[in-house]
Design a protein around this motif. Structure first.
Motif, PDB file in Angstrom:
ATOM      1  N   GLU A   1       0.690  -1.348  -0.732  1.00 14.97           N
ATOM      2  CA  GLU A   1      -0.089   0.064  -0.139  1.00 14.97           C
ATOM      3  C   GLU A   1       1.056   1.223   0.172  1.00 14.97           C
ATOM      4  N   PRO A   2       1.160   1.917  -1.258  1.00 16.90           N
ATOM      5  CA  PRO A   2       2.217   2.784  -1.146  1.00 16.90           C
ATOM      6  C   PRO A   2       1.819   4.569  -0.374  1.00 16.90           C
ATOM      7  N   SER A   3       0.816   4.212  -0.667  1.00 15.58           N
ATOM      8  CA  SER A   3       0.137   5.275   0.150  1.00 15.58           C
ATOM      9  C   SER A   3       0.550   5.517   2.033  1.00 15.58           C
ATOM     10  N   LEU A   4       1.031   4.143   2.453  1.00 22.24           N
ATOM     11  CA  LEU A   4       1.522   4.950   3.644  1.00 22.24           C
ATOM     12  C   LEU A   4       3.188   5.210   3.729  1.00 22.24           C
ATOM     13  N   LYS A   5       3.786   5.439   2.523  1.00 17.45           N
ATOM     14  CA  LYS A   5       4.955   6.080   2.601  1.00 17.45           C
ATOM     15  C   LYS A   5       4.385   8.236   3.024  1.00 17.45           C
ATOM     16  N   LYS A   6       3.428   8.019   2.642  1.00 19.33           N
ATOM     17  CA  LYS A   6       2.688   9.661   3.426  1.00 19.33           C
ATOM     18  C   LYS A   6       2.579   9.887   4.113  1.00 19.33           C
ATOM     19  N   ILE A   7       2.544   9.055   4.639  1.00 24.74           N
ATOM     20  CA  ILE A   7       1.622   9.655   6.383  1.00 24.74           C
ATOM     21  C   ILE A   7       2.224   9.796   6.897  1.00 24.74           C
TER      22      ILE A   7
END
Ligand SMILES: O=C(O)CCC(=O)C(=O)O
Length: 276
Positions: free
Chosen positions: A77-83
């Protein structure tokens, strides 16, 4: 929100080997993370390559996992890199370790309602494979409030100043992935209840533990590890408890690695044939 630690907090971390951070991301982010987290665990992403496994059970298709763990969730879930959790944890890691601190590992753990197993007392460094070249600190963030009923973190203050202690597989069972320390005095544990989106941060030598989940809801937690890579920290002798790879997870990971190696060799041969 950028969190700046006070000099007292930095001193406390290095004295005790852990620190409580009351809030490291927003309630909105926690809600979003719960959705992502539940989907990744329901789909058991990464099972085939050994990224998804049961930390404390035999990890066979017949036995429902008692402590499912997912390594590298942001790979799925690549969006976890932006949290914000990641941004804030990195900022704090650099205050504790210096400006070259970088992310070195990431994992998520789920303790299912009522059956979620205890995470035994251990030091994270005991898990390091040979040639690991950093000492790490781990940020652990629960996605719901935690206390002793559902498995909050507990620490032994000052234990980070000692050596890596003897570990073995949980219950000395070679089928299990998780490690437990043995022979350590854990009578003076400090429990760290937290709200959702709060965090603890601990050193890789700090003895820690989280109890079973005896509550009616899931206990979700997300961990990010940061370190500074250095020859000085390179582990040159394998810990004996890691030398034998006998868990179902290890077998899946070894098979996946073998498949990648075979595929790369096939690609190399094909490329050579085309260029000939
Ligand atoms: O979530 C847990 O039960 C334990 C997590 C842990 O030991 C860690 O992240 O270092």
């Amino acid at each position: 929100m950028t969190i700046v630690l006070t000099s007292d907090a930095i001193r406390e971390f290095w004295d005790q080997g852990f620190l409580v951070i009351p809030q490291i991301c927003t309630p909105q982010e926690v809600d979003r993370l719960c959705d992502v987290y539940d989907r990744l665990f329901a789909q058991r992403v990464g099972w085939q390559k050994g990224d998804f496994f049961d930390f404390a059970g035999p990890d066979t298709p017949e036995s429902p996992p008692v402590l499912p763990q997912l390594l590298d969730p942001s790979r799925y879930e690549p969006s976890l890199k932006k949290i914000a959790f990641r941004t804030n944890a990195l900022a704090i890691a650099r205050q504790l370790l210096g400006p070259s601190a970088e992310l070195v590992f990431e994992h998520a753990m789920l303790k299912p309602p009522r059956i979620g197993a205890e995470t035994p007392w251990h030091q994270d460094e005991a898990f390091y494979p040979i040639y690991t070249n950093y000492q790490s600190i781990t940020f652990w963030m629960p996605l719901q409030p935690v206390d002793r009923l559902n498995g909050c973190m507990e620490f032994i203050a000052g234990s980070h100043a000692g050596p890596v202690l003897p570990h073995r597989r949980i219950n000395n069972d070679p089928r299990l992935h998780g490690l437990e320390v043995y022979g350590a005095d854990v009578s003076q544990a400090v429990s760290c209840p937290l709200p959702a989106g709060g965090a603890t941060v601990h050193h890789c030598r700090t003895l820690h533990h989280a109890g079973p989940n005896l509550s009616e809801g899931p206990r979700r937690a997300y961990s990010l590890g940061f370190g500074v890579r250095s020859r000085a920290f390179t582990l040159r002798t394998e810990f004996p408890w890691n030398a034998v790879r006998t868990s179902a997870r290890d077998q899946r990971a070894d098979e996946a690695q073998g498949a990648i190696r075979r595929y790369m060799s096939h690609l190399r041969k094909t490329a050579r044939a085309i260029l000939r």
